[in-house]
Design a protein around this motif. Structure first.
Motif, PDB file in Angstrom:
ATOM      1  N   GLY A  98      -5.958   0.034  -4.446  1.00 10.87           N
ATOM      2  CA  GLY A  98      -6.880  -0.034  -5.497  1.00 10.87           C
ATOM      3  C   GLY A  98      -6.399   0.627  -6.536  1.00 10.87           C
ATOM      4  N   ILE A  99      -7.281   1.283  -7.263  1.00 14.31           N
ATOM      5  CA  ILE A  99      -7.141   2.153  -8.427  1.00 14.31           C
ATOM      6  C   ILE A  99      -5.857   2.997  -8.332  1.00 14.31           C
ATOM      7  N   PRO A 100      -5.831   3.758  -7.439  1.00 19.24           N
ATOM      8  CA  PRO A 100      -4.598   4.716  -7.172  1.00 19.24           C
ATOM      9  C   PRO A 100      -3.300   4.045  -7.101  1.00 19.24           C
ATOM     10  N   HIS A 101      -3.191   3.152  -6.304  1.00 20.93           N
ATOM     11  CA  HIS A 101      -1.990   2.155  -6.259  1.00 20.93           C
ATOM     12  C   HIS A 101      -1.825   1.882  -7.598  1.00 20.93           C
ATOM     13  N   MET A 102      -2.824   1.235  -8.263  1.00 16.47           N
ATOM     14  CA  MET A 102      -2.249   0.608  -9.553  1.00 16.47           C
ATOM     15  C   MET A 102      -1.839   1.670 -10.533  1.00 16.47           C
ATOM     16  N   GLN A 137     -13.840  -1.859  -5.321  1.00 21.04           N
ATOM     17  CA  GLN A 137     -13.071  -2.471  -5.884  1.00 21.04           C
ATOM     18  C   GLN A 137     -11.420  -2.160  -5.276  1.00 21.04           C
ATOM     19  N   ARG A 138     -11.330  -2.540  -4.005  1.00 17.70           N
ATOM     20  CA  ARG A 138     -10.304  -2.524  -3.190  1.00 17.70           C
ATOM     21  C   ARG A 138      -9.967  -3.851  -2.403  1.00 17.70           C
ATOM     22  N   PHE A 139      -8.405  -3.791  -2.338  1.00 21.35           N
ATOM     23  CA  PHE A 139      -8.219  -5.024  -1.376  1.00 21.35           C
ATOM     24  C   PHE A 139      -8.008  -4.377   0.017  1.00 21.35           C
ATOM     25  N   VAL A 140      -8.158  -5.060   1.159  1.00 22.14           N
ATOM     26  CA  VAL A 140      -7.865  -4.512   2.480  1.00 22.14           C
ATOM     27  C   VAL A 140      -7.393  -5.695   3.297  1.00 22.14           C
ATOM     28  N   GLY A 187      -1.390   8.877   4.052  1.00 23.01           N
ATOM     29  CA  GLY A 187      -2.161   7.969   5.115  1.00 23.01           C
ATOM     30  C   GLY A 187      -3.381   7.444   4.625  1.00 23.01           C
ATOM     31  N   LEU A 188      -4.035   8.313   3.689  1.00 27.87           N
ATOM     32  CA  LEU A 188      -5.559   8.077   3.204  1.00 27.87           C
ATOM     33  C   LEU A 188      -5.251   6.638   2.365  1.00 27.87           C
ATOM     34  N   TYR A 189      -4.117   6.329   1.772  1.00 28.53           N
ATOM     35  CA  TYR A 189      -3.865   5.291   0.914  1.00 28.53           C
ATOM     36  C   TYR A 189      -3.491   3.948   1.526  1.00 28.53           C
ATOM     37  N   ARG A 190      -3.070   4.096   2.728  1.00 30.82           N
ATOM     38  CA  ARG A 190      -2.288   3.183   3.620  1.00 30.82           C
ATOM     39  C   ARG A 190      -3.037   1.903   4.057  1.00 30.82           C
ATOM     40  N   ASP A 191      -4.237   2.070   3.950  1.00 31.31           N
ATOM     41  CA  ASP A 191      -5.113   0.695   4.522  1.00 31.31           C
ATOM     42  C   ASP A 191      -5.814  -0.120   3.402  1.00 31.31           C
ATOM     43  N   PHE A 192      -5.378   0.334   2.144  1.00 33.18           N
ATOM     44  CA  PHE A 192      -6.421  -0.449   1.108  1.00 33.18           C
ATOM     45  C   PHE A 192      -5.272  -0.366  -0.149  1.00 33.18           C
ATOM     46  N   CYS A 251       0.871  -1.316   0.125  1.00 33.36           N
ATOM     47  CA  CYS A 251      -0.021   0.058   0.053  1.00 33.36           C
ATOM     48  C   CYS A 251       0.626   1.247  -0.063  1.00 33.36           C
ATOM     49  N   GLY A 252       2.046   1.181   0.260  1.00 33.59           N
ATOM     50  CA  GLY A 252       2.942   2.340   0.265  1.00 33.59           C
ATOM     51  C   GLY A 252       3.303   2.644  -1.070  1.00 33.59           C
ATOM     52  N   VAL A 253       2.841   2.092  -2.048  1.00 31.73           N
ATOM     53  CA  VAL A 253       3.348   2.373  -3.470  1.00 31.73           C
ATOM     54  C   VAL A 253       2.943   3.966  -4.004  1.00 31.73           C
TER      55      VAL A 253
END
Length: 1176
Positions: free
Chosen positions: A811-815, A763-766, A804-809, A692-694
């Motif tokens: 999804g599309i932003p990470h991809m 559409q998210r992995f947690v 920190g908003l993208y730390r717990d899942f 998730c830190g990507v």
């Protein structure tokens, strides 16, 4: 053909040899063996040619100057003396018998130092006797010899000043008595034999002349240079004390020099020392060039003198206790720290640095004008002298002194020794000149760049003193006090004005040496007295005043001081020059050189950090979402205060201790290293976290890339892509892996696929909350420097909050971040690794599925509607007897979850790649001539060429046909490259789907196990009772998982929607979708529940009094089954849209990472193919 010399010189004159390097250093940048040349090079030997009977005076001056030079050397010896006793060995008790030998060796070592001490003793005796003899000779009422002259006065005062300094050093240096306490006669006993100032009282009968001279010089600002002024200030109190040894002498002195005059002098000094920086430098300087130079010298002298006085003030008033916030955990401090390190406030350091900058900058500008103003200065001095001796003296001879034979003789001598009759066309006697008018005399005088010699100025001063005082220097009223001389006030004023101008002429003529003296600030570094009192070899660099000024600039980061950060290094240059030429001590120079090396290294490091932090803060502020700053109440803190580094970036020649250093090159080298360290830190930080830190990694790398672009405008940095590839260990042309791709795949394999669950709705992995199937071992994250993040602390906190908003899942932003970081080079490797992982998981599931198939009963019928939902549940429990294989069942579910997560990860990647391809298509379509057709397909508006190639071809033809273009080959090459680019972009338009390729790959992997998971019915009809195909196993697994997930007493691990994605994909690719929809236990359970619900509803309508709650206890499982059915239908609809069974197409991945349709393969066996065909 040879070029004429005149033309070559003219051509060379057109070249500009000046570079863009700004002036950020002062004058003292080169170490030279000789800087000063104030003394007469011929020791006034030419004075005898003027026949003024000044032979005795000149001889005494030369003797005094020799004693002064020797005294300065001895003062340097005393000041720089370091204790020798500390280096002497101490004998242990076992070697006491060798103590005599030790004393002998000690005596031999210290004997040399003792001989130097004896030389100082002999010099002090000779200097005191010489000074007393001169005073006795020239202070007698009768005139035996001419003198003393003003030059003689200055020599006596300077010699007395050296005596005072030596007496102070004798009492201040404790290392000398310590060393000579080992000697037979201690230094204390020797020092008692020195002639102290008390003995001089008996020999110096009349000191009032010197006192009056000092007072008048200080009151009239007679001294142009600050060393002369400080000499007067040091000597005056000593003279007053010596001259007032008795009440009678005191009354005599205070009659000539009022007490108020002395009090006003020292009161003025105290007031001036407390003033701030002088602002007179900014006023408009008017007048001729000579006045400007004199005023510049006066400014430099005043400013440098202020620094001397301020430094003395600080040394005499150390701080009592260091600041509480600056103690650094230490409880003991050196005395030097109390007078320097803790004794300067931030405002004082800024003011001192600015004043040093003013001195060095003005000194440098004046030095550069040396060749431009030298001729004008010489002409001005020549004009002043000739105007006085040929014009004003001529007027005095004809008027005031016409009948005074003695005074007329003095005036004639002045004209004789200094008049330049070659510049006057009409030399003659006074009677002839009396017939000429004033305008005629002025019109015949022409100034020349011929300056008077030191001897001429010396003699002119003597003759003016003789003229005014009549040979009696002790007359009341001072030298130019109009008492008994009989000279009119106007003539006396002219003589006084010219007399003081003469004292300036020598300094003006010695232009370079005067500037060097006035800009010498090396005294700010020396600390010998405190080294001895503190008993240390050397102080830390934090105690050094030059480094304190540098550190003040780097810590405050004041925009107005950054360009002056190299000014303190001029102090090192000055101190090194003084150590070599004045003190003549190599060890002092070595200590200065060692400190300069350390200081410069620290400065370059701090400058790199400041520059890197500033531009990184600017980049982070630029990339920060504007809506974020708009909604913040204190959004101003996210904007960076502008700083200027243009001058620092242009410094290619920094002069330090005679060496030329390319500061720009050093900054560039360390900046490249800093970028590499930052990239490595970000990669290590990403490697210590999960996938998730990507997003945070991509944000920080974007900031770093923009920082590199900003700094690259000023410095020749290495390519950012090259540095990124180097730190990712991805420099090889045949390497498609990198640190980021390896970390992403490692995290997916060890943490993401086993421990993350899918939410199909969002559409998210947690991350799973009920435990992990695998544990990922990571290295702990190292704490990096603040500027490795976003520059300033506020921007770092802002970006950390966003990340920190993208730390717990995931999804599309990470991809999007994954695609941008990996690029087209490393992304295919991740895709291939995921597909291999799917294939290995399918292979690993085969024996587990077989074990579950064997545990099923041989006959599985349809669920009966007669027993209702309770009966159906009982039948299902009887069929699914997997209690003994719970571990196998759990492993199969986990394998399905990983397969489903991998397939859904591929679908997210496909979404992102399609969006990127669409954006690129919209950008390139107008240039390629692509337009939408009527059928919704893309078609080419031009048959042959694209608009891009047509435009460049037309431009190339126009240029080639123009006669003004002799070589159109470059335009032809550009047209060919445009055609190649058009073909390349056209070939990238037909890109396939990553998801379709993954499904085709999965189908091919399933074909190897088709006979085990999808057996062909023996009768040709669908076997609804004895079938053990994969859909039967997945149906049982799904029912068991749903039933266990709603049971609160059992802590069942949540698997998410990935299991459904994997199961539905496998069943769809095996052709078992309709089998599953017909015979799934959950679907049948829902059908029974719907029928029973309809029956009960009819019963309730006929008999409203009876309404049993038949669904009580089944609401949870029914709702879970409905959700599972909706999810399965969604997956099947997606699979039918992306991979229709009627036309399966597998695709390959191009080297750019884009999938492409390549081949077709036969369809798998479906239920419809097994049905009997109707005979024709």
């Amino acid at each position: 053909m040879a070029i004429p010399v005149e033309e070559a010189i003219a051509a060379l004159s057109t070249f500009s040899l000046e570079d863009e390097q700004p002036d950020v250093q002062g004058l003292a940048v080169l170490l030279s063996s000789e800087r000063y040349a104030t003394n007469s090079p011929i020791e006034y030997s030419d004075v005898a040619a003027y026949r003024l009977s000044l032979g005795e005076d000149t001889k005494a001056i030369n003797q005094l100057n020799t004693l002064i030079q020797e005294g300065k050397e001895m003062a340097s010896l005393l000041y720089t003396y370091r204790s020798c006793v500390k280096a002497l060995p101490q004998l242990p008790d076992s070697m006491k018998h060798s103590q005599a030998d030790l004393y002998l060796e000690t005596y031999q070592v210290l004997d040399l130092e003792m001989s130097r001490l004896r030389e100082i003793q002999r010099w002090q005796a000779s200097a005191a006797s010489k000074l007393a003899a001169d005073m006795q000779r020239f202070s007698r009422p009768e005139r035996l010899v001419n003198g003393p002259t003003i030059t003689h006065f200055w020599s006596m005062l300077k010699l007395l000043d050296v005596l005072v300094q030596l007496d102070h050093l004798k009492n201040a240096k404790a290392s000398i008595p310590n060393d000579f306490s080992w000697y037979k006669r201690t230094f204390t006993q020797v020092s008692t034999q020195w002639q102290d100032t008390d003995t001089m009282r008996e020999e110096l009968d009349d000191l009032q002349v010197l006192i009056v001279f000092c007072v008048e010089s200080l009151e009239l600002d007679f001294a142009l240079l600050f060393p002369e002024r400080h000499t007067l200030l040091r000597v005056l109190p000593v003279l007053v004390v010596l001259a007032t040894s008795s009440e009678k002498e005191s009354e005599s002195l205070y009659k000539r020099v009022k007490m108020n005059r002395l009090l006003n002098i020292f009161k003025m000094i105290i007031l001036k020392s407390s003033d701030g920086a002088d602002n007179d430098w900014s006023r408009d300087i008017k007048g001729n060039m000579y006045d400007i130079v004199v005023e510049g010298f006066q400014l430099l002298s005043r400013w440098t003198g202020r620094i001397w006085e301020q430094c003395a003030w600080k040394f005499s008033r150390p701080c009592k206790e260091p600041p509480s916030d600056s103690q650094h955990g230490s409880t003991t401090f050196f005395d030097y720290e109390k007078v320097v390190r803790w004794n300067y406030t931030g405002e004082e350091r800024r003011a001192l640095l600015e004043l040093i900058g003013y001195i060095k900058s003005i000194g440098l500008m004046m030095q550069r004008c040396d060749t431009l103003v030298s001729e004008a200065l010489w002409e001005t001095i020549h004009m002043e002298v000739q105007d006085f001796v040929q014009d004003k003296l001529d007027t005095m001879l004809r008027t005031t002194f016409r009948k005074k034979k003695d005074l007329s003789r003095i005036l004639s001598d002045m004209r004789t020794l200094s008049a330049d009759w070659m510049a006057n066309t009409s030399k003659g006697d006074p009677e002839q000149h009396s017939l000429e008018t004033e305008e005629m005399r002025q019109s015949t005088f022409y100034p020349r760049p011929v300056a008077p010699t030191a001897a001429q100025i010396h003699c002119l001063q003597f003759l003016i003193c003789e003229l005014v005082s009549g040979g009696n220097m002790r007359k009341p009223g001072g030298l130019f006090g109009n008492s008994g001389s009989g000279i009119p006030v106007e003539d006396l004023k002219q003589l006084e004005t010219f007399f003081y101008k003469l004292s300036f002429f020598l300094h003006i003529l010695d232009y370079t040496a005067t500037i060097g003296t006035l800009t010498d600030l090396g005294f700010l570094w020396f600390r010998e007295f405190y080294l001895e009192s503190s008993r240390v070899i050397q102080f830390p660099i934090e105690c050094s005043l030059p480094w304190m000024l540098v550190e003040h600039v780097t810590e405050t980061q004041d925009a107005g001081l950054l360009e002056s950060v190299l000014i303190p290094f001029d102090l090192y240059n000055d101190s090194a020059q003084h150590a070599l030429t004045c003190l003549k001590q190599r060890f002092l120079y070595d200590e200065i050189e060692a400190e300069v090396d350390l200081s410069f290294d620290l400065l370059v490091e701090k400058l790199n950090e400041i520059i890197f932090t500033y531009y990184k803060s600017c980049a982070a502020s630029t990339l920060l979402d504007s809506s974020f700053t708009y909604l913040c109440d204190d959004g101003e803190k996210y904007f960076v205060k502008p700083l200027r580094f243009d001058a620092i970036f242009k410094l290619r020649r920094v002069m330090v201790l005679g060496r030329t250093i390319d500061l720009r090159s050093l900054i560039t080298q360390r900046m490249n290293k800093l970028f590499r360290e930052n990239i490595d830190f970000l990669l290590e930080r990403f490697e210590s976290g999960d996938l998730c830190g990507v997003v945070e990694l991509q944000q920080l790398l974007d900031i770093l890339e923009l920082t590199h672009q900003s700094i690259s405008k000023f410095l020749e940095l290495d390519s950012y892509s090259l540095m990124l590839s180097e730190m990712q260990e991805n420099l090889s042309l045949v390497s498609y892996s990198s640190r980021i791709s390896s970390q992403i795949w490692n995290e997916m394999q060890t943490d993401f696929l086993p421990n993350f669950i899918l939410c199909n709705t969002t559409q998210r992995f947690v991350r799973s909350l009920k435990g992990t199937h695998h544990s990922s071992q990571r290295s702990s994250a190292s704490t990096g420097k603040a500027y490795f993040y976003c520059g300033s602390h506020d921007l770092t906190m802002a970006y950390q909050g966003i990340a920190g908003l993208y730390r717990d899942f995931f999804g599309i932003p990470h991809m999007f971040a994954v695609v941008k970081l990996l690029g087209s080079r490393s992304l295919p490797g991740i895709i291939r690794a995921l597909l291999d992982h799917i294939s290995s998981k399918i292979t690993a599931m085969v024996p587990k599925i077989t074990a579950l198939q064997e545990a099923l009963p041989k006959s599985i019928g349809l669920l009966s509607f007669d027993g209702g939902i309770a009966g159906c549940q009982k039948i299902i429990h009887e069929i699914l007897t997997w209690e003994a294989k719970s571990e196998v069942k759990a492993e199969v579910l986990h394998d399905l979850k990983e397969i489903g997560s991998a397939l859904y990860w591929m679908s997210l990647l496909d979404i992102v790649l399609r969006q990127i391809d669409t954006t690129q298509f919209m950008q390139s379509a107008p240039w390629l001539g692509l337009i939408p057709g009527n059928d919704g397909q893309v078609k080419h508006a031009y048959s042959d060429n694209t608009p891009f190639t047509t435009l460049l071809s037309a431009a190339t033809n126009a240029v080639a046909s123009s006669p003004a273009c002799p070589n159109p080959s470059s335009f032809l090459v550009m047209a060919k490259q445009a055609e190649a680019a058009s073909l390349l972009y056209k070939s990238n338009l037909n890109s396939g789907s990553v998801l379709e390729y993954a499904l085709a790959f999965t189908s091919a992997a399933l074909d190897r196990h088709y006979s085990k998971w999808s057996a062909t019915p023996k009768t040709g009809f669908i076997d609804i009772t004895t079938s053990k195909d994969f859909y039967r196993v997945f149906s049982g697994l799904q029912y068991s998982y749903l039933e266990e997930s709603i049971n609160p007493s059992r802590k069942q691990e949540m698997l998410g929607d990935s299991v459904a994605w994997a199961g539905c994909t496998i069943m769809y690719l095996l052709g078992q979708q309709q089998h599953f929809e017909l015979f799934d236990f959950s679907y049948q359970f829902l059908n029974v529940a719907e029928v029973e619900n309809a029956t009960v509803s009819l019963y309730q309508y006929s008999d409203r009094n009876k309404s049993p709650n038949f669904l009580q206890g089944y609401e949870g499982i029914l709702e879970a089954m409905r959700k599972a059915r909706r999810l399965n239908n969604h997956v099947f609809s997606m699979l039918r849209a992306r991979c229709p069974l009627e036309d399966k197409i597998a695709c390959a991945i191009k080297p750019s990472g884009a999938p492409l349709h390549r081949m077709k393969f036969t369809n798998t066996v479906s239920a419809f193919e097994t049905l009997p065909q109707r005979a024709t």
